[in-house]
Design a protein around this motif. Structure first.
Motif, PDB file in Angstrom:
ATOM      1  N   LYS A 224       0.672  -0.947  -0.130  1.00 28.22           N
ATOM      2  CA  LYS A 224      -0.032   0.143   0.093  1.00 28.22           C
ATOM      3  C   LYS A 224       0.918   1.205  -0.043  1.00 28.22           C
ATOM      4  N   ASP A 225       2.024   1.254   0.432  1.00 29.43           N
ATOM      5  CA  ASP A 225       2.832   2.497   0.645  1.00 29.43           C
ATOM      6  C   ASP A 225       3.791   2.571  -0.888  1.00 29.43           C
ATOM      7  N   ALA A 226       3.431   1.551  -1.698  1.00 28.60           N
ATOM      8  CA  ALA A 226       4.095   2.052  -3.242  1.00 28.60           C
ATOM      9  C   ALA A 226       3.767   3.033  -3.938  1.00 28.60           C
ATOM     10  N   ILE A 227       4.613   3.877  -4.675  1.00 33.00           N
ATOM     11  CA  ILE A 227       4.320   4.872  -5.287  1.00 33.00           C
ATOM     12  C   ILE A 227       4.449   4.522  -6.709  1.00 33.00           C
ATOM     13  N   PHE A 228       3.221   4.865  -7.362  1.00 32.55           N
ATOM     14  CA  PHE A 228       3.067   4.741  -8.952  1.00 32.55           C
ATOM     15  C   PHE A 228       3.163   6.091  -9.598  1.00 32.55           C
ATOM     16  N   VAL A 229       3.949   6.045 -10.759  1.00 28.49           N
ATOM     17  CA  VAL A 229       4.322   7.231 -11.384  1.00 28.49           C
ATOM     18  C   VAL A 229       3.257   7.329 -12.811  1.00 28.49           C
ATOM     19  N   PHE A 230       2.571   8.241 -13.034  1.00 24.82           N
ATOM     20  CA  PHE A 230       1.903   8.638 -14.246  1.00 24.82           C
ATOM     21  C   PHE A 230       2.486   9.885 -14.960  1.00 24.82           C
ATOM     22  N   GLN A 231       2.245   9.723 -16.403  1.00 24.12           N
ATOM     23  CA  GLN A 231       2.589  10.708 -17.212  1.00 24.12           C
ATOM     24  C   GLN A 231       1.365  11.174 -18.315  1.00 24.12           C
ATOM     25  N   HIS A 232       1.441  12.461 -18.461  1.00 26.58           N
ATOM     26  CA  HIS A 232       0.659  13.011 -19.627  1.00 26.58           C
ATOM     27  C   HIS A 232       1.707  13.952 -20.164  1.00 26.58           C
ATOM     28  N   GLY A 233       2.121  13.619 -21.122  1.00 26.93           N
ATOM     29  CA  GLY A 233       3.114  14.899 -21.869  1.00 26.93           C
ATOM     30  C   GLY A 233       4.228  14.956 -21.029  1.00 26.93           C
ATOM     31  N   LYS A 234       4.327  16.174 -20.392  1.00 31.13           N
ATOM     32  CA  LYS A 234       5.560  16.327 -19.576  1.00 31.13           C
ATOM     33  C   LYS A 234       5.170  16.342 -18.030  1.00 31.13           C
ATOM     34  N   LYS A 235       3.780  16.451 -17.937  1.00 31.23           N
ATOM     35  CA  LYS A 235       3.321  16.446 -16.656  1.00 31.23           C
ATOM     36  C   LYS A 235       3.539  14.794 -16.069  1.00 31.23           C
ATOM     37  N   VAL A 236       4.015  14.880 -14.960  1.00 37.31           N
ATOM     38  CA  VAL A 236       4.237  13.697 -14.167  1.00 37.31           C
ATOM     39  C   VAL A 236       3.529  13.738 -12.756  1.00 37.31           C
ATOM     40  N   LYS A 237       2.624  12.645 -12.620  1.00 36.17           N
ATOM     41  CA  LYS A 237       1.963  12.390 -11.226  1.00 36.17           C
ATOM     42  C   LYS A 237       2.588  11.370 -10.515  1.00 36.17           C
ATOM     43  N   ARG A 238       2.700  11.430  -9.313  1.00 32.25           N
ATOM     44  CA  ARG A 238       3.022  10.269  -8.284  1.00 32.25           C
ATOM     45  C   ARG A 238       1.869   9.967  -7.440  1.00 32.25           C
ATOM     46  N   ILE A 239       1.190   8.723  -7.563  1.00 32.96           N
ATOM     47  CA  ILE A 239      -0.015   8.339  -6.468  1.00 32.96           C
ATOM     48  C   ILE A 239       0.468   6.968  -5.808  1.00 32.96           C
ATOM     49  N   SER A 240       0.172   7.327  -4.620  1.00 35.22           N
ATOM     50  CA  SER A 240       0.324   5.842  -3.729  1.00 35.22           C
ATOM     51  C   SER A 240      -0.478   4.757  -4.241  1.00 35.22           C
ATOM     52  N   MET A 241      -0.269   3.550  -3.649  1.00 29.00           N
ATOM     53  CA  MET A 241      -1.285   2.626  -3.953  1.00 29.00           C
ATOM     54  C   MET A 241      -2.298   2.779  -2.972  1.00 29.00           C
ATOM     55  N   TYR A 242      -2.186   3.312  -1.851  1.00 29.58           N
ATOM     56  CA  TYR A 242      -3.114   3.371  -1.019  1.00 29.58           C
ATOM     57  C   TYR A 242      -4.296   4.427  -1.539  1.00 29.58           C
ATOM     58  N   GLU A 243      -3.660   5.522  -2.256  1.00 29.61           N
ATOM     59  CA  GLU A 243      -4.788   6.581  -2.720  1.00 29.61           C
ATOM     60  C   GLU A 243      -5.418   5.772  -3.969  1.00 29.61           C
ATOM     61  N   LEU A 244      -4.663   4.931  -4.691  1.00 34.23           N
ATOM     62  CA  LEU A 244      -5.392   4.284  -5.662  1.00 34.23           C
ATOM     63  C   LEU A 244      -6.601   3.426  -5.321  1.00 34.23           C
ATOM     64  N   LEU A 245      -6.153   2.741  -4.374  1.00 35.22           N
ATOM     65  CA  LEU A 245      -7.148   1.852  -3.707  1.00 35.22           C
ATOM     66  C   LEU A 245      -8.366   2.732  -3.059  1.00 35.22           C
ATOM     67  N   PHE A 246      -8.032   3.710  -2.447  1.00 35.32           N
ATOM     68  CA  PHE A 246      -9.089   4.532  -1.694  1.00 35.32           C
ATOM     69  C   PHE A 246     -10.131   5.289  -2.739  1.00 35.32           C
ATOM     70  N   SER A 247      -9.442   5.894  -3.581  1.00 36.56           N
ATOM     71  CA  SER A 247     -10.140   6.809  -4.427  1.00 36.56           C
ATOM     72  C   SER A 247     -10.470   6.176  -6.037  1.00 36.56           C
ATOM     73  N   SER A 248     -10.277   4.814  -6.290  1.00 37.89           N
ATOM     74  CA  SER A 248     -10.776   4.474  -7.398  1.00 37.89           C
ATOM     75  C   SER A 248     -11.327   3.127  -7.219  1.00 37.89           C
ATOM     76  N   ASP A 249     -11.761   2.421  -8.511  1.00 33.97           N
ATOM     77  CA  ASP A 249     -12.170   1.008  -8.553  1.00 33.97           C
ATOM     78  C   ASP A 249     -11.077   0.231  -8.977  1.00 33.97           C
ATOM     79  N   LEU A 250      -9.791   0.180  -8.562  1.00 35.96           N
ATOM     80  CA  LEU A 250      -8.719  -0.429  -8.882  1.00 35.96           C
ATOM     81  C   LEU A 250      -9.006  -2.030  -8.442  1.00 35.96           C
TER      82      LEU A 250
END
Length: 145
Positions: free
Chosen positions: A59-85
């Motif tokens: 749950k503490d893992a950080i996943f990196v996402f990219q859109h063009g030059k923008k990069v977002k870091r999202i924790s597994m906890y946040e992905l589990l909590f705020s999505s339907d992962l």
């Protein structure tokens, strides 16, 4: 709110306790504020799921996402909590779950099946005792019915 747009793991690995869902570039696409971001294997590269409980372990893992030059870091906890992962994960982990059979059938059906198999075994043993003309075994088995 994080919305999972697509989830396609590249590989699924197994150990005795854990299911490892390996992600590749673009294997996980999320929507953040209406903008589509693609997974980049810069930090966390896999999701670890306990085979017994089905719970995500890293749950503490950080996943990196990219859109063009923008990069977002999202924790597994946040992905589990705020999505339907978890819903997306279920389809991939279910075939490898340690207690897959119990989820589908339940304990009562398993107990009934075991009782039927035991009775069938006793009946076969009675037949064998009759074939061998073993009266002592025959009568002791009859008491078990």
């Amino acid at each position: 709110m994080v919305i999972i747009k697509s989830f396609l793991p590249v590989r699924i690995g197994l150990s005795t306790d854990t299911i490892y869902i390996k992600l590749a570039v673009g294997g996980l696409v999320v929507m953040l504020n209406g903008v589509e971001y693609h997974y980049l294997p810069a930090e966390a590269t896999a999701i670890h799921v306990n085979r017994e409980t089905g719970e995500v372990e890293n749950k503490d893992a950080i996943f990196v996402f990219q859109h063009g030059k923008k990069v977002k870091r999202i924790s597994m906890y946040e992905l589990l909590f705020s999505s339907d992962l978890l819903i997306h994960l279920q389809g991939f982990i279910e075939p490898y779950s340690a207690n897959k059979y119990i989820h589908h059938h339940g304990y009562e059906e398993i107990d009934i099946l075991i009782a039927q198999l035991e009775m069938d075994n006793i009946r076969r043993s009675i037949d064998k005792a009759l074939d061998e003309r073993d009266e002592e075994t025959f009568y002791s088995l009859l008491k078990m019915l």
